[in-house]
Scaffold this motif. Structure first.
Motif, PDB file in Angstrom:
ATOM      1  N   VAL A 147       0.866  -1.178   0.000  1.00 37.21           N
ATOM      2  CA  VAL A 147       0.000   0.000   0.000  1.00 37.21           C
ATOM      3  C   VAL A 147       0.903   1.228   0.000  1.00 37.21           C
ATOM      4  CG1 VAL A 147      -1.813   1.271   1.208  1.00 37.21           C
ATOM      5  CG2 VAL A 147      -1.772  -1.236   1.276  1.00 37.21           C
ATOM      6  N   ALA A 148       0.657   2.138  -0.900  1.00 32.47           N
ATOM      7  CA  ALA A 148       1.506   3.317  -1.009  1.00 32.47           C
ATOM      8  C   ALA A 148       1.487   4.107   0.297  1.00 32.47           C
ATOM      9  CB  ALA A 148       1.028   4.201  -2.160  1.00 32.47           C
ATOM     10  N   PRO A 149       2.647   4.567   0.775  1.00 30.13           N
ATOM     11  CA  PRO A 149       2.671   5.374   2.001  1.00 30.13           C
ATOM     12  C   PRO A 149       2.022   6.735   1.778  1.00 30.13           C
ATOM     13  CG  PRO A 149       4.828   5.355   0.957  1.00 30.13           C
ATOM     14  CD  PRO A 149       3.993   4.381   0.197  1.00 30.13           C
ATOM     15  N   ASP A 150       1.575   7.332   2.850  1.00 22.52           N
ATOM     16  CA  ASP A 150       0.982   8.663   2.787  1.00 22.52           C
ATOM     17  C   ASP A 150       2.053   9.648   2.330  1.00 22.52           C
ATOM     18  OD1 ASP A 150      -0.275  11.079   3.161  1.00 22.52           O
ATOM     19  OD2 ASP A 150      -0.961  10.656   5.191  1.00 22.52           O
ATOM     20  N   ASP A 151       1.777  10.353   1.229  1.00 27.90           N
ATOM     21  CA  ASP A 151       2.782  11.291   0.710  1.00 27.90           C
ATOM     22  C   ASP A 151       2.701  12.657   1.375  1.00 27.90           C
ATOM     23  OD1 ASP A 151       0.545  12.492  -0.408  1.00 27.90           O
ATOM     24  OD2 ASP A 151       1.058  12.002  -2.481  1.00 27.90           O
ATOM     25  N   GLY A 152       1.757  12.854   2.287  1.00 26.98           N
ATOM     26  CA  GLY A 152       1.670  14.085   3.054  1.00 26.98           C
ATOM     27  C   GLY A 152       0.984  15.243   2.360  1.00 26.98           C
ATOM     28  N   ARG A 153       0.543  15.047   1.117  1.00 27.02           N
ATOM     29  CA  ARG A 153      -0.072  16.161   0.386  1.00 27.02           C
ATOM     30  C   ARG A 153      -1.482  16.446   0.878  1.00 27.02           C
ATOM     31  NH1 ARG A 153      -0.207  15.057  -5.693  1.00 27.02           N
ATOM     32  NH2 ARG A 153      -0.508  17.311  -5.828  1.00 27.02           N
ATOM     33  N   LEU A 154      -2.177  15.412   1.342  1.00 27.18           N
ATOM     34  CA  LEU A 154      -3.565  15.578   1.766  1.00 27.18           C
ATOM     35  C   LEU A 154      -3.736  15.173   3.220  1.00 27.18           C
ATOM     36  CD1 LEU A 154      -5.507  14.073  -1.301  1.00 27.18           C
ATOM     37  CD2 LEU A 154      -4.936  16.474  -0.864  1.00 27.18           C
ATOM     38  N   ARG A 155      -4.763  15.726   3.833  1.00 29.15           N
ATOM     39  CA  ARG A 155      -5.216  15.294   5.154  1.00 29.15           C
ATOM     40  C   ARG A 155      -6.519  14.516   4.938  1.00 29.15           C
ATOM     41  NH1 ARG A 155      -0.948  17.316   5.229  1.00 29.15           N
ATOM     42  NH2 ARG A 155      -0.160  19.016   6.534  1.00 29.15           N
ATOM     43  N   PHE A 156      -6.789  13.551   5.778  1.00 31.81           N
ATOM     44  CA  PHE A 156      -8.000  12.755   5.629  1.00 31.81           C
ATOM     45  C   PHE A 156      -8.842  12.808   6.896  1.00 31.81           C
ATOM     46  CE2 PHE A 156      -5.222  11.010   2.386  1.00 31.81           C
ATOM     47  CZ  PHE A 156      -6.094  10.920   1.303  1.00 31.81           C
ATOM     48  N   ARG A 157     -10.150  12.918   6.682  1.00 32.80           N
ATOM     49  CA  ARG A 157     -11.117  12.965   7.769  1.00 32.80           C
ATOM     50  C   ARG A 157     -12.397  12.292   7.318  1.00 32.80           C
ATOM     51  NH1 ARG A 157     -15.013  16.500   6.234  1.00 32.80           N
ATOM     52  NH2 ARG A 157     -14.432  18.325   4.944  1.00 32.80           N
ATOM     53  N   GLY A 158     -13.309  12.082   8.242  1.00 35.65           N
ATOM     54  CA  GLY A 158     -14.623  11.577   7.872  1.00 35.65           C
ATOM     55  C   GLY A 158     -15.507  12.685   7.321  1.00 35.65           C
ATOM     56  N   GLN A 209     -19.988   3.718   8.313  1.00 31.72           N
ATOM     57  CA  GLN A 209     -19.749   4.936   7.542  1.00 31.72           C
ATOM     58  C   GLN A 209     -18.497   5.671   8.016  1.00 31.72           C
ATOM     59  OE1 GLN A 209     -23.343   7.289   7.353  1.00 31.72           O
ATOM     60  NE2 GLN A 209     -24.543   5.605   6.492  1.00 31.72           N
ATOM     61  N   GLU A 210     -17.980   5.287   9.178  1.00 27.06           N
ATOM     62  CA  GLU A 210     -16.734   5.874   9.665  1.00 27.06           C
ATOM     63  C   GLU A 210     -15.553   5.532   8.764  1.00 27.06           C
ATOM     64  OE1 GLU A 210     -18.935   4.282  11.550  1.00 27.06           O
ATOM     65  OE2 GLU A 210     -19.657   5.992  12.745  1.00 27.06           O
ATOM     66  N   TRP A 211     -15.715   4.537   7.898  1.00 30.21           N
ATOM     67  CA  TRP A 211     -14.649   4.209   6.952  1.00 30.21           C
ATOM     68  C   TRP A 211     -14.525   5.251   5.843  1.00 30.21           C
ATOM     69  CZ3 TRP A 211     -15.402  -1.745   5.702  1.00 30.21           C
ATOM     70  CH2 TRP A 211     -15.151  -2.498   6.860  1.00 30.21           C
ATOM     71  N   TRP A 212     -15.584   5.983   5.551  1.00 34.92           N
ATOM     72  CA  TRP A 212     -15.585   6.926   4.441  1.00 34.92           C
ATOM     73  C   TRP A 212     -14.601   8.063   4.716  1.00 34.92           C
ATOM     74  CZ3 TRP A 212     -21.620   7.699   3.964  1.00 34.92           C
ATOM     75  CH2 TRP A 212     -22.214   6.453   3.670  1.00 34.92           C
ATOM     76  N   ARG A 213     -13.924   8.547   3.694  1.00 35.15           N
ATOM     77  CA  ARG A 213     -12.884   9.551   3.863  1.00 35.15           C
ATOM     78  C   ARG A 213     -13.036  10.715   2.885  1.00 35.15           C
ATOM     79  NH1 ARG A 213     -12.231   6.924   7.828  1.00 35.15           N
ATOM     80  NH2 ARG A 213     -10.292   5.979   8.605  1.00 35.15           N
ATOM     81  N   VAL A 214     -12.781  11.918   3.407  1.00 37.03           N
ATOM     82  CA  VAL A 214     -12.638  13.124   2.588  1.00 37.03           C
ATOM     83  C   VAL A 214     -11.163  13.500   2.608  1.00 37.03           C
ATOM     84  CG1 VAL A 214     -13.278  15.537   2.274  1.00 37.03           C
ATOM     85  CG2 VAL A 214     -14.940  13.924   3.209  1.00 37.03           C
ATOM     86  N   GLY A 215     -10.588  13.747   1.445  1.00 37.93           N
ATOM     87  CA  GLY A 215      -9.213  14.212   1.362  1.00 37.93           C
ATOM     88  C   GLY A 215      -9.201  15.719   1.206  1.00 37.93           C
ATOM     89  N   THR A 216      -8.442  16.399   2.054  1.00 40.00           N
ATOM     90  CA  THR A 216      -8.388  17.862   1.998  1.00 40.00           C
ATOM     91  C   THR A 216      -6.942  18.336   1.872  1.00 40.00           C
ATOM     92  OG1 THR A 216      -8.107  18.295   4.378  1.00 40.00           O
ATOM     93  CG2 THR A 216     -10.354  17.895   3.586  1.00 40.00           C
ATOM     94  N   ARG A 217      -6.790  19.537   1.364  1.00 44.33           N
ATOM     95  CA  ARG A 217      -5.493  20.190   1.401  1.00 44.33           C
ATOM     96  C   ARG A 217      -5.211  20.613   2.841  1.00 44.33           C
ATOM     97  NH1 ARG A 217      -4.833  24.377  -3.490  1.00 44.33           N
ATOM     98  NH2 ARG A 217      -5.829  25.709  -1.936  1.00 44.33           N
ATOM     99  N   PRO A 218      -3.970  20.974   3.152  1.00 45.10           N
ATOM    100  CA  PRO A 218      -3.661  21.388   4.531  1.00 45.10           C
ATOM    101  C   PRO A 218      -4.532  22.532   5.047  1.00 45.10           C
ATOM    102  CG  PRO A 218      -1.632  20.941   3.346  1.00 45.10           C
ATOM    103  CD  PRO A 218      -2.749  20.852   2.332  1.00 45.10           C
TER     104      PRO A 218
END
Length: 308
Positions: A147-158, A209-218
């Protein structure tokens, strides 16, 4: 040859239906028990005790109408019998005045090397008014695949709630390459397309539904999202998208990696996903993340004039 066209009477007649073969055969009994299928939606053309053609429909448990047609098989030389079977069955299965559900078929990725079987089946349904909507890639990620490591460009939240999910899905429909969404947009608004998919499918999955993710910029601006889920048949990437304005910057890789991480953290046998053959950017993203194209599928739709 005179054949008898009828639905099976119940689970005891499944051996008749299974005289012909297809990849989904081992799911039919469980589907009947769960309510995804009904005996009156499982049809056979029988001649002297031998099934020469069959067709069946599937739906969500508790639904009064079938959601899709996913079985259609016939023995060599029985294309006309198969055509009559489907026509006869649809008069009973499809509510009067309704457009028949889509037909979906799983096929080998290399089916075009020997296309006769697929083309013959499609030709029968085309004579009944169906047309090819799209060919899709069926993809699978297997445990042990990196699994590709987190590249740090995005933050993830529910998601903050259903309304945010619908709002982001509505925005993502703009400029979509997905054939189903594009077809839906010819008769529905982007919001209605999002609502149908969210309420009709995503909300119904048994996974949290806690598995669902939104990717955001910093700075907190949403860039895209992913719906890792588990349906009745196993773990899936149910929906993934990048918002207009953020496409073409490689964000899909971080979002897909996050969805894969969420599911891989559980004891799973595999993760499945699919995308249109024509959605080349999404197909390439899945390939970069180790998703293998193990199967294809064809989706056919029906003209409104086919309605009974």
């Amino acid at each position: 040859m005179h054949a008898t066209f009828r639905p099976i009477t119940g689970p005891d007649e499944l051996p008749l239906f299974l005289q012909l073969t297809y990849d989904l055969d081992d799911e039919v009994a469980d589907d009947l028990e769960r309510g995804n299928r009904r005996p009156e939606w499982i049809w056979i053309a029988e001649h002297d005790g031998t099934v020469v053609a069959r067709a069946a429909w599937w739906s969500r448990p508790g639904a009064s109408e079938p959601y899709l047609m996913d079985f259609f098989d016939f023995a060599d030389g029985h294309a006309e019998t198969a055509e009559t079977l489907v026509r006869t069955a649809m008069e009973k299965v499809v509510p009067h005045g309704s457009v028949p559900p889509e037909y979906l078929r799983f096929i080998p990725p290399d089916w075009q090397r020997d296309p006769a079987a697929v083309q013959q089946r499609m030709a029968v349904l085309e004579r009944l008014g169906a047309r090819l909507l799209v060919e899709r890639l069926r993809l699978e990620w297997r445990p042990g695949t990196p699994v590709a490591p987190d590249d740090g460009r995005l933050r993830f939240r529910g998601f903050t709630g259903a309304e945010e999910a619908l709002e982001l899905m509505t925005r993502t429909v703009e400029g979509t390459l997905d054939a189903h969404n594009r077809a839906d947009l010819t008769r529905m608004s982007p919001r209605a397309v999002a609502e149908e998919h969210f309420h009709g499918e995503l909300e119904r999955w048994p996974s949290p539904q806690e598995w669902w993710r939104v990717g955001t910029r910093p700075d907190g601006e949403p860039v895209g999202f992913v719906f890792p889920a588990r349906n009745d048949y196993g773990p899936i990437i149910a929906y993934i998208g990048v918002l207009p304005g953020h496409r073409g910057h490689g964000y899909i890789d971080a979002i897909l990696a996050e969805g894969t991480r969420v599911l891989a953290a559980h004891d799973i046998p595999r993760i499945r996903a699919n995308t249109d053959v024509g959605n080349v950017p999404m197909a390439r993203a899945f390939a970069r993340h180790g998703y293998v194209n193990y199967q294809n599928q064809i989706d056919m739709t029906w003209a409104p004039s086919v309605a009974g």
